[in-house]
Enzyme design. Sequence first.
Site, mmCIF file in Angstrom:
data_model
loop_
_atom_site.group_PDB
_atom_site.id
_atom_site.type_symbol
_atom_site.label_atom_id
_atom_site.label_comp_id
_atom_site.label_asym_id
_atom_site.label_seq_id
_atom_site.Cartn_x
_atom_site.Cartn_y
_atom_site.Cartn_z
ATOM 1 N N ARG A 119 -9.776 -33.910 -1.873
ATOM 2 C CA ARG A 119 -10.730 -32.657 -1.067
ATOM 3 C C ARG A 119 -11.782 -33.481 -0.395
ATOM 4 N NH1 ARG A 119 -15.653 -29.954 -0.944
ATOM 5 N NH2 ARG A 119 -15.274 -27.739 -0.331
ATOM 6 N N GLU A 165 -7.618 -24.044 -8.160
ATOM 7 C CA GLU A 165 -7.192 -23.538 -6.842
ATOM 8 C C GLU A 165 -6.434 -24.749 -5.816
ATOM 9 O OE1 GLU A 165 -10.034 -22.200 -3.863
ATOM 10 O OE2 GLU A 165 -11.720 -22.500 -5.458
ATOM 11 N N SER A 212 -12.158 -25.438 2.793
ATOM 12 C CA SER A 212 -11.752 -26.855 2.061
ATOM 13 C C SER A 212 -11.058 -27.416 2.924
ATOM 14 C CB SER A 212 -11.414 -26.264 0.735
ATOM 15 O OG SER A 212 -12.230 -26.253 -0.263
ATOM 16 N N SER A 245 -13.159 -17.585 2.369
ATOM 17 C CA SER A 245 -14.564 -17.178 2.641
ATOM 18 C C SER A 245 -15.519 -18.382 3.325
ATOM 19 C CB SER A 245 -15.287 -16.786 1.290
ATOM 20 O OG SER A 245 -14.376 -15.841 0.706
#
Lengths: 783, 432
Positions: B269, B200, B257, B254
């Site tokens: 990340r 993703e 990141s 939701s």
Amino acid sequence: MAEFSRVDSSSSSHTMDKSITLPPDEIFRNLENAKRFAIDIGGSLTKLAYYSTVQHKVAKVRSFDHSAKEAPSDKLYEISVQEEVTARLHFIKFENAYIETCLDFIKDHLVNTETKVIKATGGGAHKFKELIERKLGLKVDKEDEMTCLIKGCNFVLRNIPHEAFVYAKHADSEFRFQTTHPDIFPYLLVNIGSGVSIVKVESEDKFERIGGSSIGGGTFWGLGALLTKTKRFDELLQLASKGQHTSVDMLVKDIYGGSYGSLGLTGDLIASSFGKSATADKEFSKEDMAKSLLHMISNDIGQLACLYAKLHNLSRVYFGGFFIRGHPVTMHTITYSINFFTKGEVQALFLRHEGYLGAIGAFLKGAEEDNPNQYSWGENYAGSSGLMSVSPDMYPMQRARSGTFDMLEMDRLERQLVNLPLLQDASSYIPDTVDLTEDAQAREYWLYCFEEALDGVVKRAVASQPDMPEAAERAEKFRQKYRHKLQTLRHQPFAYGSLTVRSLLDTREHCLNEFNFPDPYSKIKQRENDIALKYYQKAVKSMEKLSWEERQFALVRGVLAGNVFDWGAKAVSDVLESDPEFGFEEAKHQLEERPWLVDSYDQWLERLKGPPHKCALFFVDNSGVDIILGVMPFVRELLSRGTEVVLASNSGPALNDVTNGELQILTERIAAMDPVIQDGLKEDRLTLVQSGSSSPCLDLSRLDKVLAMVVRERQTDLVIIEGMGRAIHTNYYAMLSCESLKMAVIKNSWLADRLGGKLFSVVFKYEVPADKADEDSALLTPS
Amino acid sequence: MAFNGHQPDDDTTDEDETPSKQPRSNKEMPGGIRNEPNNEAAAPAGRATSERRTSNSTTRHRIDSFRKTRPPFPWFGMDIGGTLVKLVYFEPKDITAEEEQEEVENLKSIRRYLTSNTAYGKTGIRDVHLELQDLTLCGRSGNLHFIRFPTHDLPAFLQMGRNKHFSSLHTTLCATGGGAYKFESDFRTMADLQLHKLDELDCLIRGVLYIDSVVSSVSSECYYFENPTDPDHCVQRPYTLENPYPLLLVNIGSGVSILAVYSENNYKRVTGTSLGGGTFLGLCCLLTGCSTFEEALEMASQGESTRVDKLVRDIYGGDYERFGLPGWAVASSFGNMMSKEKRDSVSKEDLARATLVTITNNIGSITRMCALNENIERVVFVGNFLRVNTLSMKLLAYAMDYWSKGQLKALFMRHEGYFGAVGALLELLHPS
């Protein structure tokens, strides 16, 4: 071992100490002498601080004038009990509901104060300002909350060993206490009140609020109250401890079906807090919502704390504030969060007296003219409640503080305490050999041992004051107090930091002092000193007959045999009590033959064949035979070799240990008989210093500043530590930067067993630090 | 098997997906070229403006290579998140009559269904205002549609796919987001579809960079708020994301990141937080009884968070000057709710607003710390939490600017939550 501890902790939870409700006369102690007040009023708890003086009895020794021939008795010196005034800080914590009652009580009992103002801090200070001013007639002087907090934090970190701890929920001991680093700065303080403040503290006066967050304790409480209709903070925590957050939170596995492998995010991680409650047609339990909320807030705070710690390159992060305050649930979630976000690089640290920081700081602000920071202070175990919380997951409501008063008392120490300059690494030095908080088996044994010995101590205490009829009553109070402490420690071994044989001994001394038994062994010490002195010359003569090598061994055996005379050890005190004639020679027979349990005598002997030491620092142990017939001949030999000697003895009494006051008199008397000692004193090659301690054990990180200075000035290159308390219970593993000699006889069969020896096994541990050993061998190598 | 006018010519199509009777691609004679000579010549003219920059020869070359690898229609990219499924669909507008004839009925029906409706079932929505027209993708020109529906309605979607015999198209369905993994077997068993699963974050970055490159010169994909600390003069302004690196990319779905992006293929990340859009909606549902994001936002827009939150001035009577904290700053989110009286006096709207402010500010402060730690000055906020949520965007813009004393710039993208799906589509067209 793990099994033992499990049995122990489960049984303890049933008999757990639920509260420490005290009669008022025990709460506001020494109020009549209170000088200065400070108050910290939080959202639910009030913390009151006052400075007071305590009058208590101390045993003093005074030499008779021996030039006047008509000495009143044949005794060596006279013992007198005198009144001494010492300073003490009192801190009391109670629910805000009691504030009026408490103020009334204070008003009625305040006698001598000249104080006109009371320093105040905390969010509730303004709310009660009028009440305080009316009740006490003192002007409320408000101090900045954060400044007080930091001041208080610095104070406890500096003065209370084992103040900070890491929390480990599932470990054998939940609390792992940290040794206080001599340099406490810089650190990060994360204060979680209704919001969060993140403060970087760089020195005593330099600190900066580098950040914060509005998601804090108030968010947990406020949002929790809305979600669960539960009003009290403690009840919310209780709910949370019973809930399952996974029914409310969206986990990584709820999105991925498993873990998010490429990022290393495990399936159980929370992807979205409250992510599952985004629906109108499902009910969630209060417990689950409270748990989810707790996780959300703790994780968030932990994350921010880590980001700030990283940005400012700080590794010591202390957490405080009402959200934390002794609540294992929040300590656990914060610890978890910090571990997660820093991958274990930063540890979440908590403070035993966290709740008092504001009050301590406010007090210190008001006492600046007295400069309390120039003194060393010590926690008084007799007057302090200790850390309360235990197993809250099981019985959280039993911790409800309603009606309970928590106390902390700190004594101003006569002397400023510092590190021994000869410690190899002061920051990693741990005085105690065994941490009883972590070693359940050892804990069981020693608690039992101290309880068994209690009758004897009480008897001895009464006997030490034959002309005081109420001594028996006081001794009984002492018994109750100490027994209660032992019981508390059985269930909450972490109450005063790491539980150790030393802390058990110190607690007993504090309790004895509390009930005015300053020196129960004074008469015994006096008698033994008298007897031993009579044999001094004979003992020295017998040594002189020996060859050099025989003499060296005899001197060591003398020290060891002398060390068998110890009222602190049950195995010995039984014999001494039943057979006072138990002699020095007999003691030698009791000694283990070489090779000893720990035996580096050969190396020591080799060393003695080399050049003399520049200066030896000798931490002595018992009165009587030990010091006079064991230590003094040894010292005499050192002096004869050209080594200067510094004799370090206790500042205050502990068991039958020789005190500095006693040792002064003894040394004078010996000097009168022995020209070697006489010359040593005259030429200042033999010096007596006090250790700054009143403990049968020895903490080399808290020694009299003068001692440290003498040690440095004289370029001390040998440290001798004698006795079980100082060389085995403590300092057995202490690493020094110079040569060291640890000598002790194991007079406890359990301990002997543990160390793989037997009763009266000998520890003779001569150590040379690695770099010094190289130097020496280089010197010895012909060039 | 020639159900599609464009013969599949790609090497990447899995064999089990195209049990083709025809010989596999022939590099010397790619089948596609024969079929559409006109189209190729016409293509550059009808290209999206953004591609005009490239010279004709490069374009031609690219188109040739497109042709070779071009997958069969339909072209979808899918991002299955924790709350929403985001679907991008490319509608070719350059279909020739011949193609039209050859186009199988199933494909036609899907195209018509998606393009002639703006709502699907009860919860599926096509964000018409985001539609990108006259876009050239892989040598084909058409419109890019942006569709979303709640993840919990995925079974209905699969059912529809089954009803429409989607599997008969033997297309590769590129999907990203956690749901690509979680529902992989459901796709297989319920709709006979094989997913091509994609990371993703890879998709997100690819999508952001692509959309920005094709859109920015037309109507500005990226924008910021001018005068963020002055509510009266705070206006949205276009922003050109040239030389975007390094960049902090904050994706608020939701959960959240936070990525530090150094180049298209070099990113990490930095961290994430579980306090995201799901938390806002979840808490709002519990606190106010609402059930949709729109409802929650509507309530929030009417509420007053200062009745719920404890402000610095509530504690100190004004600014906390010693620490430079202004009186209006929130000291404790929901802090006033510790008192029963105040709990009884707040409205649902107030609670919704406080929830929004709490979550938004928290994302702001974590982002700001990351930016400092990573030494990055530009922050792009994306994700569906920001959809129709000017309140949060302005708050973020304000927070970045105020607490960094103007050092940090908060940027936003019009296609907020669709970048992952776009990235998945790109993966279908240009496998990396």
